[in-house]
Scaffold this motif. Structure first.
Motif, PDB file in Angstrom:
ATOM      1  N   VAL A 231       0.864  -1.181   0.000  1.00 53.81           N
ATOM      2  CA  VAL A 231       0.000   0.000   0.000  1.00 53.81           C
ATOM      3  C   VAL A 231       0.898   1.228   0.000  1.00 53.81           C
ATOM      4  CG1 VAL A 231      -1.614   1.368   1.384  1.00 53.81           C
ATOM      5  CG2 VAL A 231      -1.989  -1.084   1.139  1.00 53.81           C
ATOM      6  N   ASP A 232       0.722   2.086  -0.972  1.00 56.03           N
ATOM      7  CA  ASP A 232       1.492   3.336  -1.071  1.00 56.03           C
ATOM      8  C   ASP A 232       3.000   3.113  -0.968  1.00 56.03           C
ATOM      9  OD1 ASP A 232      -0.924   4.709  -1.293  1.00 56.03           O
ATOM     10  OD2 ASP A 232      -1.050   5.099   0.864  1.00 56.03           O
TER      11      ASP A 232
ATOM     12  N   ALA B 288       3.792  -5.059   3.679  1.00 57.61           N
ATOM     13  CA  ALA B 288       3.421  -5.718   4.923  1.00 57.61           C
ATOM     14  C   ALA B 288       3.432  -7.225   4.721  1.00 57.61           C
ATOM     15  CB  ALA B 288       2.037  -5.266   5.383  1.00 57.61           C
ATOM     16  N   LYS B 289       3.911  -7.920   5.733  1.00 58.55           N
ATOM     17  CA  LYS B 289       3.894  -9.381   5.764  1.00 58.55           C
ATOM     18  C   LYS B 289       2.531  -9.792   6.314  1.00 58.55           C
ATOM     19  CE  LYS B 289       6.029 -11.175   9.218  1.00 58.55           C
ATOM     20  NZ  LYS B 289       6.980 -11.692  10.199  1.00 58.55           N
ATOM     21  N   ILE B 290       1.868 -10.713   5.619  1.00 54.42           N
ATOM     22  CA  ILE B 290       0.537 -11.153   6.021  1.00 54.42           C
ATOM     23  C   ILE B 290       0.608 -12.601   6.494  1.00 54.42           C
ATOM     24  CG2 ILE B 290      -1.864 -11.462   5.303  1.00 54.42           C
ATOM     25  CD1 ILE B 290      -0.839  -8.527   5.151  1.00 54.42           C
TER      26      ILE B 290
ATOM     27  N   PHE C 132      -1.908  -4.743  11.849  1.00 52.00           N
ATOM     28  CA  PHE C 132      -3.324  -4.573  11.558  1.00 52.00           C
ATOM     29  C   PHE C 132      -3.936  -5.943  11.332  1.00 52.00           C
ATOM     30  CE2 PHE C 132      -0.682  -4.181   7.857  1.00 52.00           C
ATOM     31  CZ  PHE C 132      -1.288  -4.982   6.896  1.00 52.00           C
ATOM     32  N   TYR C 133      -5.255  -6.026  11.445  1.00 53.89           N
ATOM     33  CA  TYR C 133      -5.974  -7.292  11.309  1.00 53.89           C
ATOM     34  C   TYR C 133      -7.153  -7.128  10.367  1.00 53.89           C
ATOM     35  CZ  TYR C 133      -3.358  -8.934  15.340  1.00 53.89           C
ATOM     36  OH  TYR C 133      -2.340  -9.323  16.177  1.00 53.89           O
ATOM     37  N   GLY C 134      -7.531  -8.228   9.743  1.00 56.15           N
ATOM     38  CA  GLY C 134      -8.706  -8.237   8.882  1.00 56.15           C
ATOM     39  C   GLY C 134      -9.154  -9.659   8.627  1.00 56.15           C
TER      40      GLY C 134
ATOM     41  N   ARG D 105      -6.711  -4.735   3.649  1.00 59.59           N
ATOM     42  CA  ARG D 105      -6.151  -3.579   2.950  1.00 59.59           C
ATOM     43  C   ARG D 105      -6.621  -2.269   3.598  1.00 59.59           C
ATOM     44  NH1 ARG D 105      -3.347  -3.203  -1.424  1.00 59.59           N
ATOM     45  NH2 ARG D 105      -3.793  -5.330  -2.035  1.00 59.59           N
ATOM     46  N   ARG D 106      -7.883  -2.205   3.965  1.00 58.67           N
ATOM     47  CA  ARG D 106      -8.429  -1.012   4.611  1.00 58.67           C
ATOM     48  C   ARG D 106      -7.724  -0.744   5.949  1.00 58.67           C
ATOM     49  NH1 ARG D 106     -13.282  -2.581   4.651  1.00 58.67           N
ATOM     50  NH2 ARG D 106     -13.245  -3.460   6.732  1.00 58.67           N
ATOM     51  N   GLU D 107      -7.531  -1.808   6.728  1.00 55.61           N
ATOM     52  CA  GLU D 107      -6.865  -1.653   8.023  1.00 55.61           C
ATOM     53  C   GLU D 107      -5.380  -1.332   7.859  1.00 55.61           C
ATOM     54  OE1 GLU D 107      -8.319  -1.334  10.955  1.00 55.61           O
ATOM     55  OE2 GLU D 107     -10.184  -1.481   9.797  1.00 55.61           O
ATOM     56  N   PHE D 108      -4.762  -1.849   6.804  1.00 49.27           N
ATOM     57  CA  PHE D 108      -3.369  -1.510   6.480  1.00 49.27           C
ATOM     58  C   PHE D 108      -3.277  -0.006   6.266  1.00 49.27           C
ATOM     59  CE2 PHE D 108       0.288  -2.936   3.375  1.00 49.27           C
ATOM     60  CZ  PHE D 108       1.136  -1.980   3.897  1.00 49.27           C
TER      61      PHE D 108
END
Length: 110
Positions: A6-7, A11-13, A35-37, A44-47
């Motif tokens: 993102v931008d 991030a490691k998921i 962040f969590y989802g 992505r939104r929480e990221f």
């Protein structure tokens, strides 16, 4: 590897079975932000939200948000691997540094 971008931030998921959610950890920061989802859109939104808050805090405190890298790192490998790397680099007319840099560049480009 599960990486979300993102931008320009990565991030490691990973999946967290205890929470039954996906957890993201933003990489390369001078600090930590996670962040969590439950699904890709939510993740992505929480990221984006976590990154926004982290960047705002950095700005308020005058902290550079991203780690700076020198371009140098020490690598310890077994002697037999060192010999093989040296032989392959030499066979291609390259220094060990040039050869390893090329191998790493190709590896992260995949």
């Amino acid at each position: 590897m599960n990486i979300m971008v993102v931008d320009g931030y990565k991030a490691k998921i990973e999946y967290d079975p205890e929470l039954d959610q996906f957890r993201g950890e933003i990489l390369g920061l001078n600090g930590s932000a996670d962040f969590y989802g439950t699904n890709p859109a939510g993740l992505r939104r929480e990221f984006k939200n976590s990154l926004k808050v982290f960047l705002e805090v950095c700005k308020e405190k005058g902290i550079k948000p991203s780690k700076e890298f020198s371009g140098k790192f020490n690598l310890r490998i077994p002697p037999h691997l060192h010999a093989e790397v040296a032989a392959r680099a030499s066979a291609e007319g390259k220094s060990i540094n040039q050869w390893v840099s090329e191998v790493l560049r190709n590896s992260v480009s995949e």
